[in-house]
Scaffold this motif. Structure first.
Motif, PDB file in Angstrom:
ATOM      1  N   PHE A   1       0.832  -1.203   0.000  1.00 50.43           N
ATOM      2  CA  PHE A   1       0.000   0.000   0.000  1.00 50.43           C
ATOM      3  C   PHE A   1       0.868   1.255   0.000  1.00 50.43           C
ATOM      4  O   PHE A   1       1.962   1.266   0.573  1.00 50.43           O
ATOM      5  CB  PHE A   1      -0.897   0.040   1.246  1.00 50.43           C
ATOM      6  N   VAL A   2       0.344   2.304  -0.629  1.00 46.57           N
ATOM      7  CA  VAL A   2       0.827   3.662  -0.396  1.00 46.57           C
ATOM      8  C   VAL A   2      -0.360   4.440   0.131  1.00 46.57           C
ATOM      9  O   VAL A   2      -1.402   4.520  -0.525  1.00 46.57           O
ATOM     10  CB  VAL A   2       1.365   4.328  -1.677  1.00 46.57           C
TER      11      VAL A   2
ATOM     12  N   ALA B   1      -2.699  -7.404   6.942  1.00 45.07           N
ATOM     13  CA  ALA B   1      -1.642  -8.123   7.648  1.00 45.07           C
ATOM     14  C   ALA B   1      -0.529  -8.616   6.723  1.00 45.07           C
ATOM     15  O   ALA B   1      -0.770  -9.036   5.592  1.00 45.07           O
ATOM     16  CB  ALA B   1      -2.241  -9.304   8.404  1.00 45.07           C
ATOM     17  N   ALA B   2       0.692  -8.561   7.259  1.00 40.78           N
ATOM     18  CA  ALA B   2       1.889  -9.081   6.597  1.00 40.78           C
ATOM     19  C   ALA B   2       2.126  -8.443   5.234  1.00 40.78           C
ATOM     20  O   ALA B   2       2.531  -9.103   4.281  1.00 40.78           O
ATOM     21  CB  ALA B   2       1.817 -10.601   6.478  1.00 40.78           C
ATOM     22  N   LYS B   3       1.865  -7.158   5.165  1.00 44.94           N
ATOM     23  CA  LYS B   3       2.094  -6.390   3.942  1.00 44.94           C
ATOM     24  C   LYS B   3       2.800  -5.082   4.310  1.00 44.94           C
ATOM     25  O   LYS B   3       2.646  -4.586   5.417  1.00 44.94           O
ATOM     26  CB  LYS B   3       0.770  -6.084   3.242  1.00 44.94           C
ATOM     27  N   PRO B   4       3.566  -4.516   3.369  1.00 45.11           N
ATOM     28  CA  PRO B   4       4.235  -3.252   3.654  1.00 45.11           C
ATOM     29  C   PRO B   4       3.397  -2.058   3.200  1.00 45.11           C
ATOM     30  O   PRO B   4       2.606  -2.155   2.259  1.00 45.11           O
ATOM     31  CB  PRO B   4       5.513  -3.355   2.825  1.00 45.11           C
ATOM     32  N   VAL B   5       3.605  -0.950   3.889  1.00 39.11           N
ATOM     33  CA  VAL B   5       2.905   0.278   3.519  1.00 39.11           C
ATOM     34  C   VAL B   5       3.905   1.432   3.515  1.00 39.11           C
ATOM     35  O   VAL B   5       4.758   1.537   4.396  1.00 39.11           O
ATOM     36  CB  VAL B   5       1.725   0.570   4.472  1.00 39.11           C
TER      37      VAL B   5
ATOM     38  N   THR C   1       1.053  -4.901  10.062  1.00 37.43           N
ATOM     39  CA  THR C   1       1.442  -4.290   8.793  1.00 37.43           C
ATOM     40  C   THR C   1       2.742  -3.540   9.009  1.00 37.43           C
ATOM     41  O   THR C   1       2.907  -2.849  10.016  1.00 37.43           O
ATOM     42  CB  THR C   1       0.354  -3.314   8.318  1.00 37.43           C
ATOM     43  N   MET C   2       3.683  -3.677   8.065  1.00 31.71           N
ATOM     44  CA  MET C   2       4.997  -3.084   8.229  1.00 31.71           C
ATOM     45  C   MET C   2       5.109  -1.771   7.466  1.00 31.71           C
ATOM     46  O   MET C   2       4.851  -1.728   6.263  1.00 31.71           O
ATOM     47  CB  MET C   2       6.059  -4.054   7.714  1.00 31.71           C
ATOM     48  N   THR C   3       5.456  -0.689   8.142  1.00 30.84           N
ATOM     49  CA  THR C   3       5.692   0.588   7.469  1.00 30.84           C
ATOM     50  C   THR C   3       7.150   0.667   7.052  1.00 30.84           C
ATOM     51  O   THR C   3       8.048   0.377   7.838  1.00 30.84           O
ATOM     52  CB  THR C   3       5.347   1.776   8.378  1.00 30.84           C
ATOM     53  N   ILE C   4       7.398   1.060   5.804  1.00 32.63           N
ATOM     54  CA  ILE C   4       8.778   1.145   5.342  1.00 32.63           C
ATOM     55  C   ILE C   4       9.392   2.477   5.771  1.00 32.63           C
ATOM     56  O   ILE C   4       8.689   3.425   6.134  1.00 32.63           O
ATOM     57  CB  ILE C   4       8.887   0.954   3.814  1.00 32.63           C
ATOM     58  N   ARG C   5      10.696   2.539   5.721  1.00 27.98           N
ATOM     59  CA  ARG C   5      11.408   3.710   6.219  1.00 27.98           C
ATOM     60  C   ARG C   5      11.156   4.946   5.355  1.00 27.98           C
ATOM     61  O   ARG C   5      10.921   6.041   5.864  1.00 27.98           O
ATOM     62  CB  ARG C   5      12.909   3.410   6.264  1.00 27.98           C
ATOM     63  N   ASN C   6      11.273   4.805   4.024  1.00 35.36           N
ATOM     64  CA  ASN C   6      11.160   5.960   3.137  1.00 35.36           C
ATOM     65  C   ASN C   6       9.750   6.536   3.140  1.00 35.36           C
ATOM     66  O   ASN C   6       8.758   5.801   3.119  1.00 35.36           O
ATOM     67  CB  ASN C   6      11.531   5.570   1.695  1.00 35.36           C
ATOM     68  N   THR C   7       9.671   7.859   3.156  1.00 35.16           N
ATOM     69  CA  THR C   7       8.408   8.560   2.983  1.00 35.16           C
ATOM     70  C   THR C   7       8.645   9.745   2.046  1.00 35.16           C
ATOM     71  O   THR C   7       9.786  10.111   1.762  1.00 35.16           O
ATOM     72  CB  THR C   7       7.839   9.109   4.310  1.00 35.16           C
TER      73      THR C   7
END
Length: 200
Positions: free
Chosen positions: A82-83, A109-113, A141-147
């Motif tokens: 997701f974004v 669940a178990a997806k990156p955002v 849900t895992m949030t990635i570092r870059n924004t």
């Protein structure tokens, strides 16, 4: 192996005169050109979720969801990543976005955002991003570092009314999407190999 993954780009504001569709359409376009994603642009204004959250929605027990709830559930479930595009309202996220996040559990669940934010302060909506970083782990849900952030976005329009900061933000968007794709592939492979254990 087909390396294309399903990406849900979520327009996180439903307010009148909202700006969210502009950066959402922009990042969706960059993602389509990226080559690693099939993009689904999800507008919460069209989702038509019920205003009140019932416990059976929150805890994902068997129920007969409305057509609107079921339709959005299918789109979220299909996504591998997701974004979320969100403005910052009173140091946090829009109520409609929190409402949509809370309506679902297994679909996230178990997806990156990744997050694209905007705001009137120099932080460009990063308080909203930080709140999402607190919320999404509860859904596993895992949030990635870059924004990507657009501070004082209303100051950056040309005489034709076009926002002037999208082009210069494309390298950051491509880096964000590369990272998101890596995590989405890793987690898709993990979900395929081993079901995520129940949280209960």
């Amino acid at each position: 192996m087909n390396d294309k993954l399903n990406l849900g780009v979520i327009i996180g504001s439903t307010r009148e005169s909202r700006w969210a569709p502009a950066p959402a359409n922009w990042i969706a376009g960059v993602a389509a050109e990226h080559g690693g994603f099939d993009v689904d642009l999800i507008d919460l204004l069209d989702a038509d979720l019920p205003q009140h959250l019932a416990e059976h929605d929150m805890w994902s027990t068997p129920s007969d969801p409305s057509a609107a709830v079921a339709a959005l559930a299918e789109r979220l479930d299909r996504a591998d990543a997701f974004v979320v595009v969100s403005g910052e309202y009173n140091m946090s996220i829009p109520a409609a976005l929190k409402h949509a996040v809370d309506y679902y559990m297994n679909e996230w669940a178990a997806k990156p955002v990744a997050m694209v934010t905007y705001g009137g302060k120099v932080t460009g909506g990063q308080n909203a991003a930080q709140h999402l970083r607190q919320i999404f782990p509860e859904l596993r849900t895992m949030t990635i570092r870059n924004t990507i952030a657009f501070p004082r976005f209303y100051q950056h329009f040309d005489e034709r009314g076009e926002f002037t900061k999208f082009d210069e933000s494309e390298p950051a968007a491509k880096s964000l999407l590369d990272e998101l794709h890596w995590w989405a592939r890793a987690l898709a492979n993990a979900r395929a190999a081993t079901p995520l254990p129940s949280p209960f």
